[in-house]
Design a protein around this motif. Structure first.
Motif, PDB file in Angstrom:
ATOM      1  N   LEU A   1      -3.930  11.229  -8.473  1.00  0.00           N
ATOM      2  CA  LEU A   1      -4.695  10.873  -7.288  1.00  0.00           C
ATOM      3  C   LEU A   1      -3.869  11.131  -6.031  1.00  0.00           C
ATOM      4  CD1 LEU A   1      -7.228   9.382  -6.086  1.00  0.00           C
ATOM      5  CD2 LEU A   1      -5.857   7.304  -6.224  1.00  0.00           C
TER       6      LEU A   1
ATOM      7  N   LEU B   1      -5.861   6.743 -11.537  1.00  0.00           N
ATOM      8  CA  LEU B   1      -4.694   6.714 -10.675  1.00  0.00           C
ATOM      9  C   LEU B   1      -3.824   7.958 -10.821  1.00  0.00           C
ATOM     10  CD1 LEU B   1      -3.746   2.973 -11.196  1.00  0.00           C
ATOM     11  CD2 LEU B   1      -4.702   3.992  -9.139  1.00  0.00           C
TER      12      LEU B   1
ATOM     13  N   ASP C   1     -11.433   4.025  -3.969  1.00  0.00           N
ATOM     14  CA  ASP C   1     -12.599   4.616  -4.634  1.00  0.00           C
ATOM     15  C   ASP C   1     -12.617   4.369  -6.138  1.00  0.00           C
ATOM     16  OD1 ASP C   1     -10.542   6.263  -5.447  1.00  0.00           O
ATOM     17  OD2 ASP C   1     -11.192   7.968  -4.238  1.00  0.00           O
ATOM     18  N   ARG C   2     -11.624   3.590  -6.648  1.00  0.00           N
ATOM     19  CA  ARG C   2     -11.561   3.197  -8.054  1.00  0.00           C
ATOM     20  C   ARG C   2     -11.451   4.403  -9.010  1.00  0.00           C
ATOM     21  NH1 ARG C   2     -11.534  -0.595  -5.039  1.00  0.00           N
ATOM     22  NH2 ARG C   2     -12.251  -2.700  -5.511  1.00  0.00           N
TER      23      ARG C   2
ATOM     24  N   GLU D   1       1.149   5.424  -0.271  1.00  0.00           N
ATOM     25  CA  GLU D   1       0.484   6.722  -0.217  1.00  0.00           C
ATOM     26  C   GLU D   1       0.957   7.558  -1.393  1.00  0.00           C
ATOM     27  OE1 GLU D   1      -0.247  10.934   1.016  1.00  0.00           O
ATOM     28  OE2 GLU D   1       1.670   9.979   0.569  1.00  0.00           O
ATOM     29  N   THR D   2       0.034   8.240  -2.067  1.00  0.00           N
ATOM     30  CA  THR D   2       0.404   9.070  -3.207  1.00  0.00           C
ATOM     31  C   THR D   2      -0.082  10.491  -3.016  1.00  0.00           C
ATOM     32  OG1 THR D   2      -1.614   8.577  -4.462  1.00  0.00           O
ATOM     33  CG2 THR D   2       0.262   7.085  -4.750  1.00  0.00           C
TER      34      THR D   2
ATOM     35  N   SER E   1       1.992   9.183 -10.480  1.00  0.00           N
ATOM     36  CA  SER E   1       1.391   7.902 -10.082  1.00  0.00           C
ATOM     37  C   SER E   1       1.422   6.903 -11.231  1.00  0.00           C
ATOM     38  CB  SER E   1      -0.051   8.118  -9.608  1.00  0.00           C
ATOM     39  OG  SER E   1      -0.087   8.828  -8.390  1.00  0.00           O
TER      40      SER E   1
ATOM     41  N   VAL F   1       0.860  -1.189   0.000  1.00  0.00           N
ATOM     42  CA  VAL F   1       0.000   0.000   0.000  1.00  0.00           C
ATOM     43  C   VAL F   1       0.893   1.235   0.000  1.00  0.00           C
ATOM     44  CG1 VAL F   1      -1.821   1.271   1.176  1.00  0.00           C
ATOM     45  CG2 VAL F   1      -1.808  -1.229   1.261  1.00  0.00           C
TER      46      VAL F   1
ATOM     47  N   GLY G   1      -3.936   9.841  -2.327  1.00  0.00           N
ATOM     48  CA  GLY G   1      -4.569   8.817  -1.510  1.00  0.00           C
ATOM     49  C   GLY G   1      -3.689   7.582  -1.504  1.00  0.00           C
ATOM     50  N   ASN G   2      -4.299   6.447  -1.243  1.00  0.00           N
ATOM     51  CA  ASN G   2      -3.547   5.193  -1.181  1.00  0.00           C
ATOM     52  C   ASN G   2      -3.796   4.344  -2.429  1.00  0.00           C
ATOM     53  OD1 ASN G   2      -2.358   5.300   1.587  1.00  0.00           O
ATOM     54  ND2 ASN G   2      -4.523   5.452   2.165  1.00  0.00           N
ATOM     55  N   ILE G   3      -2.705   3.825  -2.997  1.00  0.00           N
ATOM     56  CA  ILE G   3      -2.808   2.851  -4.070  1.00  0.00           C
ATOM     57  C   ILE G   3      -2.430   1.489  -3.498  1.00  0.00           C
ATOM     58  CG2 ILE G   3      -2.000   2.126  -6.342  1.00  0.00           C
ATOM     59  CD1 ILE G   3      -1.327   4.965  -7.003  1.00  0.00           C
TER      60      ILE G   3
ATOM     61  N   THR H   1      -7.480   1.303  -6.177  1.00  0.00           N
ATOM     62  CA  THR H   1      -7.655   2.298  -5.123  1.00  0.00           C
ATOM     63  C   THR H   1      -8.958   2.007  -4.402  1.00  0.00           C
ATOM     64  OG1 THR H   1      -8.848   3.868  -6.518  1.00  0.00           O
ATOM     65  CG2 THR H   1      -6.443   4.019  -6.514  1.00  0.00           C
TER      66      THR H   1
END
Length: 255
Positions: free
Chosen positions: A247, A244, A240-241, A209-210, A222, A207, A249-251, A238
């Motif tokens: 974005l 990428l 929330d789909r 973070e981006t 990303s 996981v 958030g977390n990938i 992700t």
């Protein structure tokens, strides 16, 4: 000795104007000592929540006895929660290069009955040596580059190592690796290529973070990260789909 005196004795003195007030937060079955002048600390204190979606995901993916890695442990909240899931039969390796914040992470892990000696006070990247570490007054924004998201209050020299070497030394496949290092995530992955390409040791879930702002300071996107991970057979999703690229958030990468 009170818990707060114990914390101060462990982490030493912060220089003004960022000398913190500490509080103990109890949530999700943990007790966490937090500095209230920092973003993560006041969110835990006032909101009684932080990265809940991520922690819920960890609950689904992990079980007692799992082996996890927390890169960018900060004050140790996520490391503590990983320990809570995997139990004393499992293992959590934590990395936090700022020695003051790493000591707080150690304290919080030990406060909850787990092994604080598993916190390595090093930065992870794709080379070994020493690195300049940009220390913000809000430690969640400190890192190997000045991302301009917060003012840099000081710079320190920290040891820099490769994640791959730690994983090879562990000699077992990581069930989950979480990496949140203010833009240096790509460099951390480049420093683990020999493990990513090893069918026996290849981590099951990673996981990352981006943040577009953080990535810009390191010169990648990303999409670059997703393409790199795909060469090792990792599929990116992700929570929330959303698309990428760009974005924040977390990938989640599944191998």
């Amino acid at each position: 000795m009170s818990i707060f005196r114990n914390v101060r004795s462990r982490i030493g003195s912060f220089k003004k104007p960022i000398e913190p007030t500490f509080a103990t937060v109890r949530l999700r079955g943990l007790a966490i000592v937090v500095p209230l002048h920092e973003t993560v600390g006041w969110r835990l204190y006032w909101d009684r929540a932080y990265e809940d979606e991520l922690l819920d995901y960890f609950e689904k993916e992990l079980s007692e006895g799992s082996f996890c890695v927390d890169v960018g442990a900060n004050l140790g909240y996520i490391s503590c929660y990983l320990w809570k899931i995997v139990g004393k039969g499992g293992e959590v390796l934590s990395f936090e290069p700022d020695p003051l914040i790493a000591s707080l992470a150690e304290f919080n892990i030990e406060l909850n009955g787990y092994d604080g000696s598993k916190v390595a006070k090093v930065a992870l990247s794709d080379t070994d040596g020493d690195a300049q570490f940009f220390r913000s007054g809000d430690s969640g924004y400190s890192g190997l580059r000045d991302t301009k998201r917060r003012a840099v209050r000081s710079m320190i020299t920290v040891p820099q190592r490769r994640l791959g070497d730690f994983l090879l030394a562990a000699g077992r496949r990581a069930d989950l690796i979480k990496i949140d290092v203010e833009g240096a995530e790509f460099a951390v992955m480049r420093g683990a290529q020999e493990v990513l390409s090893d069918p026996e040791l290849k981590p099951r879930v990673i996981v990352l973070e981006t943040s577009e702002i953080n990535q810009k300071a390191f010169g990648y996107t990303s999409s670059d990260l997703v393409s790199f991970m795909a060469t090792f057979g990792y599929r990116a999703v992700t929570f929330d789909r959303e698309k990428l690229d760009g974005l924040s958030g977390n990938i989640i990468f599944r191998g």
